[in-house]
Design an enzyme around this catalytic site. Sequence first.
Site, PDB file in Angstrom:
ATOM      1  N   ASP A 174       4.377  -0.215  11.760  1.00 16.38           N
ATOM      2  CA  ASP A 174       3.351  -0.178  11.337  1.00 16.38           C
ATOM      3  C   ASP A 174       3.138  -1.905  11.538  1.00 16.38           C
ATOM      4  O   ASP A 174       1.782  -1.895  12.076  1.00 16.38           O
ATOM      5  CB  ASP A 174       3.274  -0.578   9.724  1.00 16.38           C
ATOM      6  CG  ASP A 174       2.647   1.256   9.034  1.00 16.38           C
ATOM      7  OD1 ASP A 174       2.350   1.974   9.703  1.00 16.38           O
ATOM      8  OD2 ASP A 174       3.061   1.105   8.310  1.00 16.38           O
ATOM      9  N   LYS A 191       0.982  -1.347   0.101  1.00 11.23           N
ATOM     10  CA  LYS A 191       0.020   0.136  -0.184  1.00 11.23           C
ATOM     11  C   LYS A 191       0.674   1.409   0.210  1.00 11.23           C
ATOM     12  O   LYS A 191       0.880   1.860  -0.752  1.00 11.23           O
ATOM     13  CB  LYS A 191      -0.826  -0.127   1.227  1.00 11.23           C
ATOM     14  CG  LYS A 191      -1.528   1.080   1.253  1.00 11.23           C
ATOM     15  CD  LYS A 191      -2.294   0.974   2.643  1.00 11.23           C
ATOM     16  CE  LYS A 191      -1.327   1.556   4.057  1.00 11.23           C
ATOM     17  NZ  LYS A 191      -1.698   3.173   3.746  1.00 11.23           N
ATOM     18  N   ASN A 192       2.027   1.184   1.195  1.00 11.55           N
ATOM     19  CA  ASN A 192       2.442   2.470   1.106  1.00 11.55           C
ATOM     20  C   ASN A 192       3.107   2.123  -0.259  1.00 11.55           C
ATOM     21  O   ASN A 192       4.580   3.944  -0.547  1.00 11.55           O
ATOM     22  CB  ASN A 192       3.519   2.160   2.673  1.00 11.55           C
ATOM     23  CG  ASN A 192       2.207   2.424   3.332  1.00 11.55           C
ATOM     24  OD1 ASN A 192       1.675   3.353   3.512  1.00 11.55           O
ATOM     25  ND2 ASN A 192       2.341   1.970   4.311  1.00 11.55           N
ATOM     26  N   ASP A 250      -4.805   7.897   9.135  1.00 17.38           N
ATOM     27  CA  ASP A 250      -3.866   7.540  10.993  1.00 17.38           C
ATOM     28  C   ASP A 250      -3.644   9.178  11.036  1.00 17.38           C
ATOM     29  O   ASP A 250      -2.400   9.482  10.944  1.00 17.38           O
ATOM     30  CB  ASP A 250      -3.665   6.445  10.465  1.00 17.38           C
ATOM     31  CG  ASP A 250      -4.685   5.458  10.763  1.00 17.38           C
ATOM     32  OD1 ASP A 250      -5.291   5.375  10.308  1.00 17.38           O
ATOM     33  OD2 ASP A 250      -3.094   3.879  10.044  1.00 17.38           O
ATOM     34  N   ARG A 292      -3.976  10.627   3.519  1.00 12.17           N
ATOM     35  CA  ARG A 292      -2.616  11.447   3.750  1.00 12.17           C
ATOM     36  C   ARG A 292      -1.925  10.834   2.759  1.00 12.17           C
ATOM     37  O   ARG A 292      -1.160  11.712   2.578  1.00 12.17           O
ATOM     38  CB  ARG A 292      -1.812  10.579   4.801  1.00 12.17           C
ATOM     39  CG  ARG A 292      -0.725  10.256   5.570  1.00 12.17           C
ATOM     40  CD  ARG A 292      -0.136  11.893   6.228  1.00 12.17           C
ATOM     41  NE  ARG A 292       0.974  12.324   6.446  1.00 12.17           N
ATOM     42  CZ  ARG A 292       1.615  13.449   6.964  1.00 12.17           C
ATOM     43  NH1 ARG A 292       0.010  14.369   7.703  1.00 12.17           N
ATOM     44  NH2 ARG A 292       2.744  13.651   7.513  1.00 12.17           N
TER      45      ARG A 292
END
Length: 418
Positions: free
Chosen positions: A305, A22-23, A117, A93
């Site tokens: 994480d 995802k990142n 978040d 974000r």
Amino acid sequence: MSTLLIEGGHRLSGSVTVEGNKNAALPLLAACLLTPDECVLTNVPRISDVEVMARLLLDLGAQVEGIGSTTLRVRCPELVKDEPDGALVGRLRGSVLLLGPLLARRGRAQLAPPGGDFPARRTLATHIESLEAMGARVVPGPGHVLEAPDGLRPTSMYLYEASVTGTETALLAAACAAGRSEIRHAACEPHVAELCHFLEKLGVGITGGGTPTIRVDGGGKLHGAQHQLWGDYVEAGSWAVVAAITGGEIEIDAARAEDMEVVAAVLKRMKIHCVMDGEMFRVERSRPQAAGRITTGLWPGFPSDMVSLVTVLATQAEGQTLVHDWLYELRLFALEQLSSMSADLFLCDPHRIIVSGPRRLRGRPLDSRDLRSGMALIAAALAADGQSKLSPLEMVERGYGRLVDRLQGLGAKVAKLS
């Protein structure tokens, strides 16, 4: 908003394949805006955060095909506006990653406060400072407004914080600044290295990706490229914890060995039997033991994480474990709910928690306050006696594609309630 109904006490087993990180997906999508040519991304995670980013690209004028699938095709001959949709920005974000491409192609960027978040605790200071170093100037206006009417210029910069998205913002901007830029105290996470790899495919000269000093030769004509995303090591680590906490055995496919080494080191300290075989990470039935102390760190340190998940695993480990997350204090606050599940916790301060185990957990209603602690609470509920209800499930689905289906495929007794 949806609720996940979880019946605990069942051992999970089987196999699961992780999707792309995802990142990495979010900055790679932002990078697609740097060229008018088509870019093709495969092994894209089917998660809501990626869909929001794709819709932000559509809002800016890009053509995006394949939303909701593992293959996205992006083409952006023209950016039609410099202010992305505020409602979408407020959900993500990663929308901050649009600043560099907007400044490069339109000379101006206006961004509403990004969501995600802990939005109130995560500033954009590192992003803004790096863009200012390349010639952008902050101007008055709602949200964050920057202008670079004369274009971005190459520079040598030191990042006060080794921020992952801050490093990615600097990389995306430097890719369009004619000349050599140097980014020192850069983040070294695998998804930063993956962005560097993709930018090279677009035609940017880069050395040092994945190290604290990255040199970028930018400003050239960029072209389209194709890229298969690397497997998400945090997702792989999450499934590993699900296996360990339920006393199960799970094979996790498509994770990179060099990324999983960091996660496996902590699991092995907790006496979890795990082995990497090619791209297969196998977790065998184990009896967790206390690790003494687990501390997060900049890569290749243990990732923040994963801290919520190993904290939950520590509730089932023999002995005491001190978990120290120096980066995000709100992760540990979200885990206070474990106390009402009969976990033995002592919150020393916003960054440190002592967990004593093993404790037999009891099911209860749970609140998913952020993505990672939400997944950790699901793991706790899977190990608990009785039923738990976690909501909103959408918070967790931001980072875990087809979550309910994959849990059920491993033998979990779960159901999604609208």
